[in-house]
Design a protein around this motif. Sequence first.
Motif, short mmCIF file in Angstrom:
data_model
loop_
_atom_site.label_atom_id
_atom_site.label_comp_id
_atom_site.label_asym_id
_atom_site.label_seq_id
_atom_site.Cartn_x
_atom_site.Cartn_y
_atom_site.Cartn_z
N ALA A 43 45.05 3.26 65.99
CA ALA A 43 46.28 2.56 65.62
C ALA A 43 46.37 2.41 64.11
CB ALA A 43 46.33 1.18 66.28
N LEU A 44 47.59 2.55 63.60
CA LEU A 44 47.93 2.21 62.23
C LEU A 44 48.72 0.90 62.30
CD1 LEU A 44 49.11 5.51 60.52
CD2 LEU A 44 47.40 3.95 59.63
N ALA A 45 48.35 -0.09 61.47
CA ALA A 45 48.95 -1.41 61.65
C ALA A 45 49.30 -2.08 60.34
CB ALA A 45 48.01 -2.30 62.46
N TRP A 46 50.39 -2.84 60.38
CA TRP A 46 50.75 -3.75 59.30
C TRP A 46 51.59 -4.87 59.90
CZ3 TRP A 46 48.69 -3.98 54.62
CH2 TRP A 46 49.23 -4.92 53.72
N ASN A 47 51.08 -6.10 59.81
CA ASN A 47 51.79 -7.27 60.34
C ASN A 47 52.23 -7.04 61.78
OD1 ASN A 47 51.51 -8.90 58.07
ND2 ASN A 47 53.41 -8.19 57.16
N HIS A 48 51.30 -6.64 62.61
CA HIS A 48 51.60 -6.36 64.01
C HIS A 48 51.89 -7.65 64.78
CE1 HIS A 48 47.36 -7.53 64.11
NE2 HIS A 48 47.58 -7.85 65.38
N PRO A 49 52.59 -7.56 65.91
CA PRO A 49 52.75 -8.74 66.78
C PRO A 49 51.39 -9.17 67.32
CG PRO A 49 54.32 -7.01 67.35
CD PRO A 49 53.33 -6.40 66.41
N ILE A 50 51.09 -10.45 67.20
CA ILE A 50 49.79 -10.95 67.67
C ILE A 50 49.61 -10.61 69.15
CG2 ILE A 50 48.39 -13.02 68.06
CD1 ILE A 50 48.65 -12.24 65.14
N GLY A 51 48.43 -10.06 69.46
CA GLY A 51 48.11 -9.71 70.84
C GLY A 51 48.54 -8.32 71.26
N ALA A 52 49.24 -7.60 70.38
CA ALA A 52 49.79 -6.29 70.77
C ALA A 52 48.71 -5.29 71.15
CB ALA A 52 50.64 -5.73 69.63
N PHE A 53 47.54 -5.39 70.54
CA PHE A 53 46.52 -4.37 70.77
C PHE A 53 45.82 -4.51 72.11
CE2 PHE A 53 46.63 -4.50 66.03
CZ PHE A 53 47.20 -3.26 65.86
N GLN A 54 46.03 -5.63 72.76
CA GLN A 54 45.44 -5.79 74.10
C GLN A 54 46.11 -4.88 75.12
OE1 GLN A 54 45.69 -10.18 74.56
NE2 GLN A 54 43.45 -10.10 74.66
N GLU A 55 47.24 -4.30 74.75
CA GLU A 55 47.96 -3.41 75.67
C GLU A 55 47.29 -2.05 75.81
OE1 GLU A 55 52.04 -3.04 74.51
OE2 GLU A 55 52.17 -5.14 73.86
N TYR A 56 46.30 -1.76 74.93
CA TYR A 56 45.73 -0.41 74.87
C TYR A 56 44.24 -0.47 75.22
CZ TYR A 56 50.14 -0.03 72.46
OH TYR A 56 51.47 -0.11 72.16
N PRO A 57 43.89 -0.22 76.47
CA PRO A 57 42.51 -0.40 76.93
C PRO A 57 41.51 0.54 76.29
CG PRO A 57 43.83 0.68 78.63
CD PRO A 57 44.78 0.23 77.56
N LEU A 59 41.69 1.67 73.07
CA LEU A 59 41.78 1.60 71.61
C LEU A 59 40.39 1.44 71.00
CD1 LEU A 59 43.84 1.47 69.26
CD2 LEU A 59 43.72 -1.03 69.45
N LYS A 60 40.09 2.25 69.98
CA LYS A 60 38.78 2.22 69.34
C LYS A 60 38.84 1.90 67.85
CE LYS A 60 36.31 3.52 72.95
NZ LYS A 60 37.41 3.54 73.95
N CYS A 61 39.97 2.17 67.20
CA CYS A 61 40.07 1.95 65.75
C CYS A 61 41.46 1.45 65.39
CB CYS A 61 39.77 3.25 64.99
SG CYS A 61 39.97 3.11 63.20
N ILE A 62 41.51 0.44 64.53
CA ILE A 62 42.75 -0.01 63.92
C ILE A 62 42.61 0.19 62.43
CG2 ILE A 62 44.34 -1.93 63.53
CD1 ILE A 62 43.19 -3.24 66.07
N SER A 63 43.49 1.00 61.85
CA SER A 63 43.49 1.24 60.42
C SER A 63 44.63 0.46 59.78
CB SER A 63 43.67 2.73 60.12
OG SER A 63 43.88 2.95 58.73
N SER A 64 44.31 -0.36 58.79
CA SER A 64 45.36 -1.02 58.03
C SER A 64 46.18 0.04 57.29
CB SER A 64 44.75 -2.00 57.03
OG SER A 64 45.76 -2.56 56.20
N MET A 65 47.46 -0.25 57.10
CA MET A 65 48.32 0.65 56.35
C MET A 65 48.29 0.33 54.85
SD MET A 65 51.40 0.63 59.16
CE MET A 65 52.46 1.91 58.51
N GLY A 66 47.37 -0.52 54.45
CA GLY A 66 47.21 -0.87 53.05
C GLY A 66 45.79 -1.33 52.78
N ALA A 67 45.57 -1.85 51.56
CA ALA A 67 44.23 -2.29 51.18
C ALA A 67 43.83 -3.57 51.89
CB ALA A 67 44.18 -2.48 49.66
#
Length: 309
Positions: A43-57, A59-67
């Motif tokens: 996943a690429l993320a920036w200010n995501h909705p809280i809890g959104a990543f629980q939808e993806y069983p 999921l192994k990596c979340i990359s910020s879209m910034g520093a």
Amino acid sequence: MSIIIVSKGKELEPWVEALKEKRPDLDLRIHPDTGNHQDVAFALAWNHPIGAFQEYPNLKCISSMGAGVDHILKDPNIPEQVTVTRIIDENLTQDMGEFVAAQVLSYTRTLQEYKAQQAEQTWQPLPYKRAKEVRVGVMGLGKLGAHVAKVLTALGFQVSGWAKSEKKLDEVAVYTGQEAFDGFLAEAEVLVCLLPLTEETKGILNKDTLAKLPQGAYVINVARGEHVVEEDLLEMLDKGHLSGAALDVFEQEPLPQGHPFWKHPRVFVTPHMASKTDPASVVPQVLENYDRLKSGKPLQNIVSSQKGY
């Protein structure tokens, strides 16, 4: 293996274009229109909705879209198996150095005062400070902070830095740990905040901290708005202990209409633009981690959830 972009408020078209240009056959999805959730591992993320990543069983990596990664780590529902990574980009680093240098020079050369005089058609030369006469204190000596310190040193400023752990930088007096914090503040005629936002650093620019700066000090915040206790900063400005502040980040963004910062004569406001991520520049490192995840190799630029950066 799919990549999903999960973001609120960020323009996503440049990211999609940059990813597709580098990898036309990439299975790229935009939350919440994601198809089969089982396919998503990155996943690429920036200010995501809280809890959104629980939808993806899977999921192994979340990359910020910034520093910054505080926008990810504030979510208490990040799955345990997920690794968080961040962006390290030379363009971001260069942009931040230029912006902070511009703000420091604007202060030392009284440029904002001249702008006010121009509005009143007043011709009045003002005294200014030479770089060699001014000590700038940089809070946070990570990639961005270390570069800012280097740029300011090259301009001839006396530069000191404060960090949680020991750092060594040429021509920079480094203060380490909480026990050295007061000594660092006492010398900083200009204070630049480039700290990561963690539970320890939230509200660190408060009345007690600001009072330890020299009389007439100038504050520049280019980190996160939550570092500043806004009421305390306004009080120290109005008392005259601080000569001014340049603020690029705010607790609420966009800065609300009617906020005292807008019209305060000693506050210079910019709309969170000190440095901006260029998708075309950072997509190669995003895809590098995507490929590493697929092949089981160690990921790059991993964030410590304990440290917060």
